[in-house]
Design an enzyme around this catalytic site. Structure first.
Site, PDB file in Angstrom:
ATOM      1  N   ARG A 106       5.416   0.205  -6.082  1.00  0.00           N
ATOM      2  CA  ARG A 106       5.390  -0.588  -4.857  1.00  0.00           C
ATOM      3  C   ARG A 106       4.490  -1.826  -4.992  1.00  0.00           C
ATOM      4  NH1 ARG A 106       6.778   2.417  -0.184  1.00  0.00           N
ATOM      5  NH2 ARG A 106       5.209   1.386   1.075  1.00  0.00           N
ATOM      6  N   ASN A 132      -1.558   1.955   5.673  1.00  0.00           N
ATOM      7  CA  ASN A 132      -0.614   0.964   5.141  1.00  0.00           C
ATOM      8  C   ASN A 132      -0.230   0.081   6.318  1.00  0.00           C
ATOM      9  OD1 ASN A 132       1.582  -0.467   4.174  1.00  0.00           O
ATOM     10  ND2 ASN A 132       2.907   1.325   3.930  1.00  0.00           N
ATOM     11  N   GLY A 133      -0.277  -1.238   6.138  1.00  0.00           N
ATOM     12  CA  GLY A 133       0.102  -2.137   7.232  1.00  0.00           C
ATOM     13  C   GLY A 133      -1.046  -3.069   7.570  1.00  0.00           C
ATOM     14  N   GLU A 145       9.425 -14.040 -11.375  1.00  0.00           N
ATOM     15  CA  GLU A 145       8.771 -12.785 -10.976  1.00  0.00           C
ATOM     16  C   GLU A 145       8.137 -12.062 -12.154  1.00  0.00           C
ATOM     17  OE1 GLU A 145      10.953 -10.571  -7.278  1.00  0.00           O
ATOM     18  OE2 GLU A 145      12.170 -10.823  -9.058  1.00  0.00           O
ATOM     19  N   LYS A 192      14.222 -14.027 -10.832  1.00  0.00           N
ATOM     20  CA  LYS A 192      13.920 -12.963 -11.807  1.00  0.00           C
ATOM     21  C   LYS A 192      12.945 -13.472 -12.860  1.00  0.00           C
ATOM     22  CE  LYS A 192      14.852 -10.122 -10.206  1.00  0.00           C
ATOM     23  NZ  LYS A 192      15.486 -10.034  -8.949  1.00  0.00           N
ATOM     24  N   LYS A 209       6.915  -4.010  -4.250  1.00  0.00           N
ATOM     25  CA  LYS A 209       8.324  -3.622  -4.190  1.00  0.00           C
ATOM     26  C   LYS A 209       8.809  -3.585  -2.761  1.00  0.00           C
ATOM     27  CE  LYS A 209      12.183  -2.027  -5.835  1.00  0.00           C
ATOM     28  NZ  LYS A 209      13.012  -3.081  -6.458  1.00  0.00           N
ATOM     29  N   TRP A 266      -2.758  -2.677  -1.666  1.00  0.00           N
ATOM     30  CA  TRP A 266      -2.299  -4.032  -1.999  1.00  0.00           C
ATOM     31  C   TRP A 266      -3.065  -4.937  -1.046  1.00  0.00           C
ATOM     32  CZ3 TRP A 266       0.585  -8.088   0.242  1.00  0.00           C
ATOM     33  CH2 TRP A 266       1.138  -9.003  -0.668  1.00  0.00           C
ATOM     34  N   GLU A 284      18.906 -16.543  -7.983  1.00  0.00           N
ATOM     35  CA  GLU A 284      18.463 -15.190  -8.328  1.00  0.00           C
ATOM     36  C   GLU A 284      17.965 -15.137  -9.780  1.00  0.00           C
ATOM     37  OE1 GLU A 284      17.602 -12.651  -6.860  1.00  0.00           O
ATOM     38  OE2 GLU A 284      17.781 -11.026  -8.302  1.00  0.00           O
ATOM     39  N   HIS A 296      19.740 -35.562  -7.599  1.00  0.00           N
ATOM     40  CA  HIS A 296      18.938 -35.879  -6.413  1.00  0.00           C
ATOM     41  C   HIS A 296      17.493 -35.423  -6.549  1.00  0.00           C
ATOM     42  CE1 HIS A 296      22.524 -37.274  -4.409  1.00  0.00           C
ATOM     43  NE2 HIS A 296      23.128 -36.157  -4.758  1.00  0.00           N
ATOM     44  N   CYS A 344       0.826  -1.207   0.000  1.00  0.00           N
ATOM     45  CA  CYS A 344       0.000   0.000   0.000  1.00  0.00           C
ATOM     46  C   CYS A 344       0.863   1.261   0.000  1.00  0.00           C
ATOM     47  CB  CYS A 344      -0.868   0.047   1.256  1.00  0.00           C
ATOM     48  SG  CYS A 344      -1.953  -1.357   1.406  1.00  0.00           S
TER      49      CYS A 344
HETATM   50  C1  G6P Z   1      10.060  -7.711  -2.291  1.00  0.00           C
HETATM   51  C2  G6P Z   1      10.634  -7.193  -3.604  1.00  0.00           C
HETATM   52  C3  G6P Z   1      11.972  -7.876  -3.877  1.00  0.00           C
HETATM   53  C4  G6P Z   1      12.918  -7.669  -2.716  1.00  0.00           C
HETATM   54  C5  G6P Z   1      12.295  -8.124  -1.389  1.00  0.00           C
HETATM   55  C6  G6P Z   1      13.126  -7.658  -0.203  1.00  0.00           C
HETATM   56  O1  G6P Z   1       9.723  -9.040  -2.422  1.00  0.00           O
HETATM   57  O2  G6P Z   1       9.744  -7.445  -4.661  1.00  0.00           O
HETATM   58  O3  G6P Z   1      12.539  -7.333  -5.057  1.00  0.00           O
HETATM   59  O4  G6P Z   1      14.099  -8.378  -2.946  1.00  0.00           O
HETATM   60  O5  G6P Z   1      10.997  -7.540  -1.224  1.00  0.00           O
HETATM   61  O6  G6P Z   1      13.108  -6.256  -0.166  1.00  0.00           O
HETATM   62  P1  G6P Z   1      14.223  -5.357   0.473  1.00  0.00           P
HETATM   63  O7  G6P Z   1      13.745  -3.950   0.241  1.00  0.00           O
HETATM   64  O8  G6P Z   1      14.278  -5.704   1.929  1.00  0.00           O
HETATM   65  O9  G6P Z   1      15.501  -5.658  -0.221  1.00  0.00           O
END
Ligand code: G6P
Length: 608
Positions: free
Chosen positions: A27, A99-100, A488, A485, A603, A74, A481, A504, A2
């Site tokens: 976000r 927010n929260g 996501e 990516k 985000k 959100w 990673e 395995h 949010c």
């Molecule tokens: C969310 C974002 C990711 C990020 C993660 C941790 O899931 O979409 O891209 O890696 O949060 O966020 P931070 O701000 O703590 O790195």
């Protein structure tokens, strides 16, 4: 997650709020809304979906007023529809954005319903609106009502409140969720982050946890959690406003991938002298802390967690210091054994990730000290940690983290070097690694020149439903990673594996429909990795390999190889990340997904 924007000004604020919402879109959210005080009434407009839907609605039903709040939601409690979108109101009196999560909203809701309040949404937020109304009906001022309401709420929240009887007042409160105040000329603003307000101000006041702020056009009054008046200092936003524009790029993610060579240089700026890392860069207490470190515990989420996993290889291989890494949401809820001399490193792009922050708070009294490696100055993690090293990557808007990750890796290597001096790392070794780091901008530019072949490779993925990513050693977290990516932003199911684990389990999945991406630099693990590649080939699996240039891996039937420029072993995790970022980007573009704002993701994850 949010996003909140609010304003109290002499000029009409609807456009300012709308632009603020647009800037918070990154976000992640699924509905948007706005409420303004127009004369003696509050008018509200909400829409499910994108901010553009709200903007369209505003063009036919404009909202007017000088005091207002706006929100991107959100969904946590209740579906992402218009009824659940914020602002929430109690009758026609007041409006709230939040927010929260209000953890104890259910018993409060039951009580309020018994007292005759009618709920129109499924959200936890609506209890805040009715609690405020109840307090005001009992004769409290708006300030007292907010204090009283906040004292009844459990959980994490940031709030913005307006009331029709106080048309020149905007009230803000924060406990556990981020909220900044923007300081204008004869106007004040609130927002979940500074980016939302950059068109109207570059001066910001960061609220502390438990603060309540009363904003009018001419002044801001802040009370801390004990109700005492306090002054919060004002700081000036340091990055240029252009940092939040896409410029010539089609997506923020692509822009951020291409910014990485410059970001590499920015992380080093002011941190290196005569080939050595300056430990003062970590804070005034750095020497005392680093002298006593006996082991490192890294805690983070998402992509930041993967950066921590790479650092484990560096801390243990390079300087022989024990290093544990854990995702924050697990770490915070188990009984952890903290040994004497533990440096807790929290890694976070945003500095506001709820689980990471909670993990820090939980073990603060047991650790030697905390170090935050973070990209957002003034964020909660930075303020609550003993030491910090800013990654200086500039605002990252794409939800899928790119430049924040590689800048974290550079910052972690700097940390490893300053601590390493106490653990046998020689001055010559340090100088050599610093030289390698200083060469990163040139090296990473050369990697970005491989965009065309990577784009061509991406075509093989567009029709696939699954993919495997393999790596060994410090390249194993890079495989994780790479898989993250891809899933996501292209919604292709992808898993990262240490290549040695192939037999395995995952080998059972390998066939012609399962592309296998491998990061295969020219290091001592290469022969082992080649054997793993043979295992894939023998099962008809199609291989996509990013390899070191001096080696024998070449493209052939069933195996596409892209050779990367040679680099030192320590630089490999950083360098090999870039082609995986480009690969997932191009696959997502081919699939036509929303690259910068992938579905369901946020985000900045400010709730647990
Ligand atoms: C969310 C974002 C990711 C990020 C993660 C941790 O899931 O979409 O891209 O890696 O949060 O966020 P931070 O701000 O703590 O790195």
């Amino acid at each position: 997650m949010c996003g909140i924007v609010g304003a109290v000004a002499a000029r009409p604020v609807a456009e300012i709020l709308l632009e603020g919402l647009r800037r918070l879109e990154y976000r992640g959210y699924d509905s948007a809304g706005m409420a303004l005080i127009d004369g003696k009434d509050i008018h509200r407009l909400r829409r499910a979906g994108k901010v553009s839907a709200l903007a369209d609605a505003l063009s036919t039903e404009p909202l007017r007023g000088h005091t207002g709040i706006a929100h991107t939601r959100w969904a946590t409690h209740g579906k992402p529809n218009e009824v659940n979108a914020h602002p929430h109101m109690s009758g026609e009196q007041l409006a709230v954005v939040h927010n929260g999560i209000i953890e104890n909203y259910e018993p409060i809701k039951v009580q309020l319903i018994e007292q005759g309040y009618v709920f129109t949404s499924e959200t936890d937020t609506e209890v805040v609106a009715h609690l405020l109304d109840q307090a005001i009906q009992s004769g409290m001022s708006l300030k007292q009502a907010v204090q009283n309401t906040v004292s009844q709420l459990e959980g994490a929240f940031a709030l913005g409140v307006i009331h029709k009887d106080f048309p020149d007042l905007l009230v803000a409160a924060r406990k556990g969720s981020p909220l900044v105040i923007g300081v204008g000329m004869g106007e004040y603003f609130i927002a979940s982050d500074q980016l939302a307000l950059l068109p109207v101000t570059d001066r910001f006041m960061f609220l502390e946890d438990g603060d309540i702020a009363l904003l009018t056009q001419d002044q801001v009054e802040v009370m801390d959690k004990s109700g005492q008046d306090v002054q919060r200092s004002i700081s000036v936003y340091e990055h240029g406003i252009s940092a939040v524009d896409k410029g010539e790029f089609k997506h923020f993610m692509l822009k951020e991938i291409y910014e990485q060579p410059d970001v590499m240089a920015q992380v080093l700026e002011g941190r290196i002298a005569s080939g050595h890392v300056l430990e003062q860069a970590f804070g005034v207490d750095a020497k005392r802390v680093f002298d006593q470190v006996k082991q490192v515990q890294i805690v983070a989420c998402g992509t930041s967690y993967h950066a921590g996993m790479v650092a484990k290889y560096w801390f243990e291989e390079l300087i022989g210091l024990p290093c544990m890494v854990e995702v924050a949401s697990e770490f915070r809820y188990r009984s952890v054994v903290i040994r004497e001399g533990t440096l807790l490193i929290t890694l976070s792009q945003s500095g506001e990730t709820a689980d990471t922050l909670a993990a820090l708070r939980d073990v603060k009294s047991q650790i030697l000290a905390s170090l935050s490696i973070c990209n957002v100055p003034g964020s909660s993690l930075v303020r609550e940690s003993d030491l910090c090293l800013m990654t200086n990557a500039g605002p990252e808007i794409g939800v899928a983290s790119t430049k924040a990750f590689t800048s974290q890796l550079v910052a972690l290597l700097l940390t490893c070097l300053v601590i390493g001096r106490r653990h046998g790392l020689s001055s010559e070794q340090e100088k050599q690694i610093v030289t390698d780091l200083q060469n990163l901008p040139t090296l990473t530019r050369a990697i970005l020149d491989l965009d065309e072949p990577v784009k061509a490779m991406a075509e093989a993925f567009a029709e696939k439903h699954h993919a495997l990513f393999l790596g060994r050693g410090a390249l194993y977290p890079i495989a994780l990673e790479g898989a993250l990516k891809l899933k996501e932003i292209s919604y292709i199911h992808a898993e990262g594996y240490p290549a040695g684990e192939l037999k395995h389990g995952p080998l059972a999945l390998v066939d012609k429909d399962m592309p296998v991406v491998t990061v295969a630099p020219n290091n001592e693990m290469l022969d082992k990795l080649k054997a793993n590649l043979q295992e894939v080939r023998a099962r008809g699996g199609e291989l996509f390999v990013f390899a070191g240039c001096e080696q024998t891996l070449k493209s052939e039937e069933g195996m596409q190889v892209i050779a990367l420029p040679a680099c030192s072993k320590l630089m490999e995790p950083i360098v090999y990340t870039l082609p995986l970022q480009l690969l997932s980007y191009h696959v997502a573009v081919l699939k036509g997904t929303d690259v910068d704002q992938p579905r369901n993701l946020a985000k900045s994850v400010t709730v647990e």
